[in-house]
Scaffold this active site. Structure first.
Site, PDB file in Angstrom:
ATOM      1  N   LYS A  32      23.618 111.448 130.372  1.00 29.52           N
ATOM      2  CA  LYS A  32      23.617 110.628 131.591  1.00 29.52           C
ATOM      3  C   LYS A  32      23.599 109.156 131.191  1.00 29.52           C
ATOM      4  O   LYS A  32      22.720 108.707 130.455  1.00 29.52           O
ATOM      5  CB  LYS A  32      22.391 110.948 132.455  1.00 29.52           C
ATOM      6  CG  LYS A  32      22.419 110.309 133.836  1.00 29.52           C
ATOM      7  CD  LYS A  32      23.434 111.000 134.741  1.00 29.52           C
ATOM      8  CE  LYS A  32      22.819 112.215 135.417  1.00 29.52           C
ATOM      9  NZ  LYS A  32      23.733 112.863 136.376  1.00 29.52           N
TER      10      LYS A  32
ATOM     11  N   THR B  94      22.693 116.971 132.623  1.00 31.62           N
ATOM     12  CA  THR B  94      22.568 115.515 132.533  1.00 31.62           C
ATOM     13  C   THR B  94      21.541 114.999 133.537  1.00 31.62           C
ATOM     14  O   THR B  94      20.885 113.986 133.291  1.00 31.62           O
ATOM     15  CB  THR B  94      23.918 114.824 132.758  1.00 31.62           C
ATOM     16  OG1 THR B  94      24.374 115.070 134.097  1.00 31.62           O
ATOM     17  CG2 THR B  94      24.957 115.305 131.757  1.00 31.62           C
TER      18      THR B  94
ATOM     19  N   HIS C 202      36.901  77.503 123.324  1.00 28.85           N
ATOM     20  CA  HIS C 202      37.598  76.273 122.983  1.00 28.85           C
ATOM     21  C   HIS C 202      37.334  75.160 123.998  1.00 28.85           C
ATOM     22  O   HIS C 202      37.335  75.379 125.212  1.00 28.85           O
ATOM     23  CB  HIS C 202      39.105  76.523 122.908  1.00 28.85           C
ATOM     24  CG  HIS C 202      39.494  77.502 121.847  1.00 28.85           C
ATOM     25  ND1 HIS C 202      39.263  77.273 120.513  1.00 28.85           N
ATOM     26  CD2 HIS C 202      40.098  78.721 121.923  1.00 28.85           C
ATOM     27  CE1 HIS C 202      39.717  78.293 119.808  1.00 28.85           C
ATOM     28  NE2 HIS C 202      40.217  79.193 120.639  1.00 28.85           N
TER      29      HIS C 202
END
Length: 307
Positions: free
Chosen positions: A12, A57, A259
């Protein structure tokens, strides 16, 4: 059979858990995003659909929340260790557990002075604001015999407004970039570092202190390096961590070069003396490298999304 099953895992992902620890009127917060991945004897569920070896899960999700209550959350690493050990030792078909955790930091909001007319404003100990920009990370892997703990951070934006140059590079017919002898150096740090704690018989690191110190050394190296390239700065950041933190053997960085280009103000009759810049978000240079303790083999994946 023309095909065979390769590497597989299940679990999960992104279980958000917030744990409040109440120390009288003073509260403490741990805010985690926990992903569980389990692997082992799972051939049958893929070949025939038999779920005989499958821990749901949903159960892994419930375990995350139950363990937050049962064990508390001392640190992301310690919480991941509790979970990984539990899944491997409690379920025979599960041979390996990987727990990935993102931690979101909070800091206490400073209260107004004691003479405030607002009710209780002088004793506020339960109000917080999200701290900083970076997200703390850890990945704990356990196979029943040994541990691998890789921690780190992402989205830590840093800048040097000077003490950075870039010149002397290769030039060909497509090169238009001008050499820079005083430039802005900025990046958004994504870093992972691997601990050399691998066995329960070893002394466990102090996870919280280690994170704070690694972050400190990383930032100090960034600030104190007169940089001729972002690669040079990256290496100094990693070397500073390795040199000062004995519990860490390997550091990997992914540093996008954020940049900043000087704006041409000459059309307006103005001289731009390294004062006004255009910040470009893309395309960007991406600098990546691993820094290792001498004699150590690299184990952090080059692509951090690797299985």
């Amino acid at each position: 059979m023309p095909t065979i099953l390769g590497q597989n895992q299940y679990g999960k992902a992104e279980n958000r858990v917030v744990k409040i620890t109440r120390d009288g009127a003073t509260h403490h917060i741990k805010d985690l995003n926990v992903s569980v991945a389990l692997s082992g004897d799972m051939d049958d569920v893929h070949y025939s659909g038999s779920n005989a070896h499958v821990l749901p899960t949903d159960t892994t999700k419930n375990t995350v929340y139950a363990f937050a209550k049962k064990h508390g959350i001392e640190s992301a690493e310690q919480f991941g260790i509790h979970l990984a050990r539990h899944f491997v030792t409690s379920q025979e078909p599960i041979h390996r557990a990987r727990i990935r955790i993102e931690e979101y930091a909070w800091e206490r909001i400073a209260a107004s002075d004691a003479n405030s007319r607002f009710i209780g404003a002088d004793e506020v100990k339960h109000s917080f604001v999200r701290k900083g920009q970076e997200t703390r990370l850890t990945e704990v892997t356990y196979d029943g015999d040994g541990w691998q703990v890789v921690s780190g951070l992402k989205d830590l934006v840093v800048m040097n407004s000077t003490n950075s140059e870039f010149w002397g590079y290769v030039k060909d017919e497509y090169t238009t970039l001008r050499e820079a002898y005083d430039r802005i150096l900025a990046t958004q740090v994504s870093a992972r570092w691997r601990f050399n704690w691998t066995d329960d018989d070893q002394r466990m690191p102090h996870w919280e202190k280690s994170y704070e110190q690694v972050r400190k050394h990383m930032l100090q190296a960034f600030a104190e390096t007169y940089s001729l390239s972002l690669q040079q700065t990256l290496y100094q950041m990693g070397a500073r961590i390795i040199d000062n933190r004995a519990e860490i053997d390997e550091v990997r960085f992914s540093l996008p070069n954020k940049h900043h280009f000087l704006v041409d103000l000459e059309p307006f009759g103005l001289k731009n003396d390294n004062e006004v810049y255009f910040a470009a978000d893309r395309p960007y240079g991406l600098i990546e490298a691993t820094v290792l303790r001498d004699g150590v083999e690299p184990r952090i994946p080059v692509d951090l999304t690797n299985l």
